[in-house]
Design a protein around this motif. Sequence first.
Motif, short mmCIF file in Angstrom:
data_model
loop_
_atom_site.label_atom_id
_atom_site.label_comp_id
_atom_site.label_asym_id
_atom_site.label_seq_id
_atom_site.Cartn_x
_atom_site.Cartn_y
_atom_site.Cartn_z
N ILE A 196 0.83 -1.21 0.00
CA ILE A 196 0.00 0.00 0.00
C ILE A 196 0.87 1.26 0.00
N ALA A 197 1.91 1.25 0.84
CA ALA A 197 2.81 2.40 0.90
C ALA A 197 3.49 2.63 -0.44
N ASP A 198 3.85 1.55 -1.13
CA ASP A 198 4.50 1.67 -2.43
C ASP A 198 3.55 2.29 -3.45
N LYS A 199 2.30 1.86 -3.44
CA LYS A 199 1.33 2.42 -4.37
C LYS A 199 1.14 3.92 -4.13
N ILE A 200 1.06 4.29 -2.87
CA ILE A 200 0.88 5.72 -2.53
C ILE A 200 2.11 6.52 -2.94
N SER A 201 3.29 5.96 -2.66
CA SER A 201 4.54 6.66 -3.00
C SER A 201 4.65 6.89 -4.50
N CYS A 202 4.36 5.85 -5.28
CA CYS A 202 4.44 5.98 -6.73
C CYS A 202 3.44 7.01 -7.24
N HIS A 203 2.25 7.01 -6.67
CA HIS A 203 1.22 7.98 -7.08
C HIS A 203 1.67 9.41 -6.78
N MET A 204 2.25 9.62 -5.60
CA MET A 204 2.72 10.96 -5.24
C MET A 204 3.84 11.42 -6.16
N LEU A 205 4.76 10.53 -6.51
CA LEU A 205 5.87 10.90 -7.38
C LEU A 205 5.39 11.25 -8.78
N LYS A 206 4.44 10.49 -9.28
CA LYS A 206 3.91 10.76 -10.61
C LYS A 206 3.10 12.06 -10.62
N SER A 207 2.39 12.33 -9.53
CA SER A 207 1.65 13.59 -9.42
C SER A 207 2.61 14.77 -9.40
N ALA A 208 3.71 14.62 -8.65
CA ALA A 208 4.72 15.69 -8.59
C ALA A 208 5.30 15.97 -9.96
N ALA A 209 5.54 14.90 -10.74
CA ALA A 209 6.12 15.06 -12.07
C ALA A 209 5.13 15.71 -13.03
N LYS A 210 3.84 15.50 -12.80
CA LYS A 210 2.83 16.05 -13.72
C LYS A 210 2.76 17.57 -13.64
N PHE A 211 2.90 18.12 -12.44
CA PHE A 211 2.83 19.59 -12.37
C PHE A 211 4.11 20.20 -11.81
N GLY A 212 5.17 19.39 -11.71
CA GLY A 212 6.47 19.91 -11.33
C GLY A 212 7.24 20.33 -12.57
N CYS A 213 8.55 20.22 -12.52
CA CYS A 213 9.36 20.58 -13.68
C CYS A 213 9.94 19.32 -14.31
N VAL A 214 10.67 19.48 -15.41
CA VAL A 214 11.19 18.35 -16.17
C VAL A 214 12.05 17.44 -15.30
N SER A 215 12.89 18.02 -14.48
CA SER A 215 13.84 17.23 -13.69
C SER A 215 13.18 16.44 -12.57
N ASP A 216 11.89 16.69 -12.26
CA ASP A 216 11.22 15.94 -11.20
C ASP A 216 11.03 14.47 -11.57
N MET A 217 11.15 14.15 -12.84
CA MET A 217 11.05 12.75 -13.25
C MET A 217 12.17 11.91 -12.65
N PHE A 218 13.30 12.55 -12.33
CA PHE A 218 14.42 11.80 -11.78
C PHE A 218 14.10 11.22 -10.40
N TYR A 219 13.19 11.85 -9.70
CA TYR A 219 12.81 11.32 -8.40
C TYR A 219 12.04 10.00 -8.55
N ILE A 220 11.30 9.87 -9.64
CA ILE A 220 10.64 8.58 -9.92
C ILE A 220 11.71 7.53 -10.19
N ALA A 221 12.71 7.91 -10.99
CA ALA A 221 13.80 6.97 -11.29
C ALA A 221 14.55 6.59 -10.02
N MET A 222 14.79 7.56 -9.15
CA MET A 222 15.48 7.27 -7.88
C MET A 222 14.66 6.30 -7.04
N TYR A 223 13.34 6.50 -7.03
CA TYR A 223 12.49 5.62 -6.22
C TYR A 223 12.49 4.20 -6.78
N TYR A 224 12.38 4.08 -8.11
CA TYR A 224 12.43 2.74 -8.72
C TYR A 224 13.77 2.07 -8.44
#
Length: 684
Positions: free
Chosen positions: A469-497
């Motif tokens: 459950i925590a993993d699902k929530i974490s992934c959702h938050m990271l993807k949400s941040a990337a949607k309205f953040g900046c280009v480099s915020d995608m790296f946080y998804i990569a770091m999490y993976y």
Amino acid sequence: MADFSSEIRQGIQHISESVFMRLCEKVGTSQRVAMRRETVDIKEMVEQQLAPNDGTIQMLSGSDREGFRLKGSDVDHMYWPNDHRVIMDMSQSEYYNMANTTLILSDSSESPPGFTLLQLLTPTTDIDVLLTCFRINDRVFISSSIFRQLTYLASLPNSDIHGPCVSGDVAGLEYDDTLCFVCDYWPPSASSWIDRCQSWPDPEVVDDIVRNGCHFVAVGHPLGPHANEEWRLSFSQAEYKCVYAMNHSQFLTYGLLKLFLKEVINHNLGKNNTLLCSYHIKTIVLWTIQQNTLPHWCPQNILVGFWVCFKLLLKWVREGICPNFFIPQNNLFLTKVNGSAQNRLFLQLHELYKKGLACLLQSSSVRSYIIDVLCSPRLYICTDESIIKCEVDSDVELFSEILQNDKTLAQVFYSCMKYLYKVQQLIGSHLTQNQVVMLQRLTASILKNSSFILHNMYTYTGVNKQMYIADKISCHMLKSAAKFGCVSDMFYIAMYYYRTLRYREALSVIEMSKVKLAQPYLMYREHVDRDRYTEAVGGQSWSTKMRKAVVLDIILDNAICYINELIPEQQAALHNKQHMLVIPVFLMFHFLEFLCYRHIDTTLSQAALDELQVLVHYDQGLFVRDIFRDISWEILGICQQITGNLQAALYSYQQSLEQYPLNLIQTATHTRIQDVVSYSQNSN
């Protein structure tokens, strides 16, 4: 300007318009100044409302807070413990919860105007406060001199004490940090200021200032009876709100006087040899505006406004009196502008005065603009601020401001949730576009950090369902941040993976990021192809521009684990009170690519390492700025050590130690060097 002939008045107005435009370029247009203020205001408002009771509140002060971005200016911050409050009389104690608030009483009965003793009324658990305590007739007081010394001992290396501040230099940027105490009440000694505010500032501004009280900084009056124990009242918060209340012509006149002080009056004088400082200039401008000496402040009157303020400065220096704006009985000249030094300063200013407005020709910032008008009296000058800076330049400054304020707001998941709830409340309020994009950026930062905090919370529980459950929530938050953040915020998804061992998913995100980073219209700090940027996102909202075209460096909160390989560096920095690790975004790209590929394809892993090495060795400051070379060489060394190239790793670590220590990771670097040397010796 009644004393001037019509022709002279027209000439002064024409030159004033030219100076106005020059100051808009150098100091900022009204729109750009508003943007600077609003981005800081929204960040601090959220931070202060969500700060834990036992936390520390931070406030930007000084020129930066007022809206200036003048080259060479200090960056000033004030800090105070949230659970300590100063009161002006005992009756105010009933408004506080004694169980979680330490109360301090201001006792100014034996101090000069603007200064006070601080009596500790209730117990405190703050060790720094306890160490400063001393007794007078069975009453416990807090010593400003000891408090200041403890602040200095806990500060960054190569710092100095300057008045109540700890001053230093970080990569050429000078700073003044001031630890203080806050008071929610307006001091009685400044009550006359309220009565003076008949015409300026507006009643709403006055009410807001009075409602927010003042601060006490750790410095006593040198001629007072308790010089080492007294504290000085600080009106920094009130002052920047007064500056906010200026119209833009008044603000630019203030800026012109600051430039004149630096470039003419204090020119070639060392910092310790100057008698006048920017605070004196601010005081003069505030008094001049409030006393309505110049009824009309407009672009055509910039030089007249300057001259009125300069004459007041000359008068004050002659008399040796500079009355504090809030407590006039506090003479700011008392201990420094007196005797022979005062006489020398007066003679210097009087020589400038005899030159008239021509003395401004000695200011390098405006000289050429004055000469242009003198040489071409019929030169047309447009005072429309909107034509000064193009859209791209404005965007560069906005996103630079956002980067400066892109800091984590919480260390625990609970506080992050409080922040998101606060954002929900603010969405329906009246926010400017500057504040919206700043809030958007801060929300993205909170979501990113929350995802890692949540993952770290449940990693060691051993309960698979909770982890899922925590993993699902974490992934959702990271993807949400990337949607309205900046280009480099995608790296946080990569770091999490990568942290959760999903290397192929991480590489998929890295490949998408690679495509985005290759776009010709990308904005990285001040580096941008203006034509392609305008073609791609020109005219769109700042939120859209940030999401599509803006790249920011990677900021890691040192209290949160993102990548195991960087844990020693984060711990070393945190030990040195450095709460963030700043990593160049393009360097992080190659670092993550190397880390992921080494679990999948050694050939591609080596290729990523080769590109990383080229970037660190040969970049000329475009992608790896000099101030980030400590962490850049460190990361290169980590990758080389992982591959077994110990000689290259040793060289990289040694190079890291030779760079400016921005991230304060030297302890980790020394440990890694010892590990490499020990392993090499054991292998032989």
